[in-house]
Design a protein around this motif. Structure first.
Motif, PDB file in Angstrom:
ATOM      1  N   VAL A   1       0.846  -1.191   0.000  1.00 47.58           N
ATOM      2  CA  VAL A   1       0.000   0.000   0.000  1.00 47.58           C
ATOM      3  C   VAL A   1       0.885   1.246   0.000  1.00 47.58           C
ATOM      4  CG1 VAL A   1      -1.749   1.280   1.304  1.00 47.58           C
ATOM      5  CG2 VAL A   1      -1.866  -1.203   1.192  1.00 47.58           C
ATOM      6  N   ASP A   2       2.007   1.139   0.717  1.00 47.96           N
ATOM      7  CA  ASP A   2       2.950   2.255   0.776  1.00 47.96           C
ATOM      8  C   ASP A   2       3.451   2.637  -0.618  1.00 47.96           C
ATOM      9  OD1 ASP A   2       4.669   4.006   2.516  1.00 47.96           O
ATOM     10  OD2 ASP A   2       6.246   2.894   1.466  1.00 47.96           O
ATOM     11  N   SER A   3       3.867   1.647  -1.426  1.00 47.71           N
ATOM     12  CA  SER A   3       4.366   2.003  -2.769  1.00 47.71           C
ATOM     13  C   SER A   3       3.244   2.517  -3.658  1.00 47.71           C
ATOM     14  CB  SER A   3       5.059   0.846  -3.489  1.00 47.71           C
ATOM     15  OG  SER A   3       5.303  -0.226  -2.680  1.00 47.71           O
ATOM     16  N   LEU A   4       2.050   1.918  -3.501  1.00 43.31           N
ATOM     17  CA  LEU A   4       0.916   2.382  -4.304  1.00 43.31           C
ATOM     18  C   LEU A   4       0.586   3.840  -3.972  1.00 43.31           C
ATOM     19  CD1 LEU A   4      -1.274   1.533  -6.365  1.00 43.31           C
ATOM     20  CD2 LEU A   4      -2.753   1.055  -4.426  1.00 43.31           C
ATOM     21  N   PHE A   5       0.618   4.140  -2.680  1.00 42.78           N
ATOM     22  CA  PHE A   5       0.342   5.514  -2.223  1.00 42.78           C
ATOM     23  C   PHE A   5       1.326   6.491  -2.877  1.00 42.78           C
ATOM     24  CE2 PHE A   5       0.888   9.102   0.639  1.00 42.78           C
ATOM     25  CZ  PHE A   5      -0.404   9.403   1.041  1.00 42.78           C
ATOM     26  N   ARG A   6       2.599   6.097  -2.883  1.00 41.67           N
ATOM     27  CA  ARG A   6       3.619   6.976  -3.478  1.00 41.67           C
ATOM     28  C   ARG A   6       3.354   7.220  -4.953  1.00 41.67           C
ATOM     29  NH1 ARG A   6       8.462   7.020   0.099  1.00 41.67           N
ATOM     30  NH2 ARG A   6       7.753   5.808   1.870  1.00 41.67           N
ATOM     31  N   GLU A   7       2.782   6.207  -5.639  1.00 41.53           N
ATOM     32  CA  GLU A   7       2.456   6.402  -7.057  1.00 41.53           C
ATOM     33  C   GLU A   7       1.242   7.302  -7.244  1.00 41.53           C
ATOM     34  OE1 GLU A   7       1.931   2.799  -9.297  1.00 41.53           O
ATOM     35  OE2 GLU A   7       3.931   2.159  -8.650  1.00 41.53           O
ATOM     36  N   VAL A   8       0.200   6.987  -6.469  1.00 38.14           N
ATOM     37  CA  VAL A   8      -1.051   7.750  -6.638  1.00 38.14           C
ATOM     38  C   VAL A   8      -0.840   9.230  -6.311  1.00 38.14           C
ATOM     39  CG1 VAL A   8      -3.408   8.034  -5.761  1.00 38.14           C
ATOM     40  CG2 VAL A   8      -2.520   5.755  -6.181  1.00 38.14           C
ATOM     41  N   PHE A   9      -0.003   9.488  -5.302  1.00 37.89           N
ATOM     42  CA  PHE A   9       0.136  10.874  -4.841  1.00 37.89           C
ATOM     43  C   PHE A   9       1.475  11.502  -5.231  1.00 37.89           C
ATOM     44  CE2 PHE A   9      -2.956   8.957  -1.918  1.00 37.89           C
ATOM     45  CZ  PHE A   9      -4.023   9.801  -2.153  1.00 37.89           C
ATOM     46  N   ARG A  10       2.107  10.944  -6.277  1.00 35.50           N
ATOM     47  CA  ARG A  10       3.393  11.520  -6.708  1.00 35.50           C
ATOM     48  C   ARG A  10       3.218  13.006  -6.991  1.00 35.50           C
ATOM     49  NH1 ARG A  10       6.245   7.755 -10.233  1.00 35.50           N
ATOM     50  NH2 ARG A  10       7.147   7.180  -8.220  1.00 35.50           N
ATOM     51  N   CYS A  11       4.138  13.805  -6.423  1.00 34.64           N
ATOM     52  CA  CYS A  11       4.022  15.256  -6.608  1.00 34.64           C
ATOM     53  C   CYS A  11       4.734  15.701  -7.900  1.00 34.64           C
ATOM     54  CB  CYS A  11       4.645  15.990  -5.425  1.00 34.64           C
ATOM     55  SG  CYS A  11       3.899  15.549  -3.875  1.00 34.64           S
TER      56      CYS A  11
END
Lengths: 232, 123
Positions: free
Chosen positions: A222-232
């Motif tokens: 979930v951590d890596s997915l979060f980083r993808e979804v919310f990439r700045c």
């Protein structure tokens, strides 16, 4: 299975700014749910609506069959982002305070947990480190036999060892069939104890799934997915 | 053995594998009683529902037996455990062989490096 929390088209405006937009959620009993999103995504707004610290601009929110109010406060145990306890209070004062306020508060359980951390009844909040203060607050909140625990950033400002203590305390102390909603952006630390995650982005729900569903479907944490979804 | 959870696969299937290993290695002996779901979840720092799901699937596989009033036990069926041990061993060997082939080793090279290392480790 019964649902402890349901909301339909829940919306909150601050002036013209939408902090939450048409949020639809159904959360059953007996789950540990992560409310995840970057700063400003609406996590705290949602939790404050559940505690009647804010009122909705539109839509509906039902907790245990009631709108937020006196009835829901009896079954909801809330850990706010910032403390509302006074610095001069001693541990014994706070325990009395909680016993007075909440019928479902178990003072013996709280005392027992505090003792194991070598925190004395006579200690004042202002003499405690930030980490210790957070632990004391969490112990108080988890010593209620509530149906819904709302924890707003419980592991925010503490070191990794204190984080482990807090997570252990959460999983070993919530009452059976209760649901816990934990808001955080520290996903890596918390992922293993969650059943489900809700991703909030700019006030809207962009995903609501179980942790193992995400891992199965994407092969990612979930951590890596979060980083993808919310990439700045 | 520690509860190491990796990030790329479902947590529940990793728990199933770890518990299988604990049974095969004798950490949870034949016929012994398992800790409660909550205690196991706390030990592994995972969600109790996820632990429950892993235990239920091990029951389905016949490795655990549950008794409503007393708790959950490791099976006493030694042949079932041997089967699982064999299956785990084959999975390890498969990965090993794939890696060795990638390194350019043929059957004889593999056998000779294994006997060499076994000898070294005995010394």
């Amino acid at each position: 299975m019964n649902n402890i929390l349901e909301c339909r088209n829940l919306t909150k405006f601050f002036g013209g700014f939408p902090a939450l937009r048409n949020v639809n959620l159904t959360i059953p009993e007996g789950r540990i749910v992560g409310l995840l999103g970057p700063n400003g995504s609406g996590k705290s707004t949602f939790i404050k609506l559940c505690n009647e610290l804010l009122t909705p601009s539109a839509g509906e929110l039902i907790i245990g069959g009631h709108k937020p109010g006196v009835e829901t406060k009896k079954i909801v145990s809330y850990l706010p982002e910032r403390t509302y306890l006074n610095d001069w209070m001693r541990v014994s004062d706070i325990i009395e305070f909680f016993s007075d306020f909440y019928e479902d508060f178990n003072p013996d359980k709280a005392r027992d947990m505090l003792k194991r951390l070598n925190i004395s009844d006579r200690d004042r909040l202002k003499t405690m480190s930030k980490g210790t203060k957070e632990k004391v607050q969490l112990i108080l909140v988890m010593s209620r036999e509530a149906k819904l625990y709302l924890l707003d950033e419980p592991i925010g400002g503490v070191d990794p060892a204190a984080r482990d203590y807090i997570l252990d305390t959460i999983i070993s102390n919530y009452s059976e069939n209760a649901t816990i909603i934990i808001s955080t952006h520290l996903i890596y630390d918390i992922e293993k104890i969650l059943d489900d995650v809700i991703f909030l982005k700019e006030g809207s729900v962009v995903m609501s799934k179980s942790v193992d569903e995400i891992r199965e479907e994407t092969g990612k944490s979930v951590d890596s997915l979060f980083r993808e979804v919310f990439r700045c | 053995m520690t509860w190491e959870i990796k990030s790329d696969r479902p947590i529940y299937s990793q728990l199933t594998e770890l518990i299988k290993l604990k049974i095969c290695s004798g950490e949870y002996p034949l016929g012994s009683k398992l800790p409660s779901v909550r205690d196991l979840a706390k030990e592994a720092s995972v969600n109790p529902n996820t632990m429950q799901r892993a235990l239920a699937s091990l029951e389905e596989e016949g490795l655990l037996v549950s008794n409503r009033t007393v708790g959950r036990f490791v099976t006493e069926d030694i042949s079932r455990i041997k089967q699982v041990r064999n299956q785990l061993a084959r999975e390890h060997v498969k990965i090993f062989l794939e890696n060795m082939t990638r390194l350019g080793f043929d059957h004889e090279d593999i056998v000779s490096v294994i006997s060499e290392m076994e000898k070294e480790m005995r010394e």
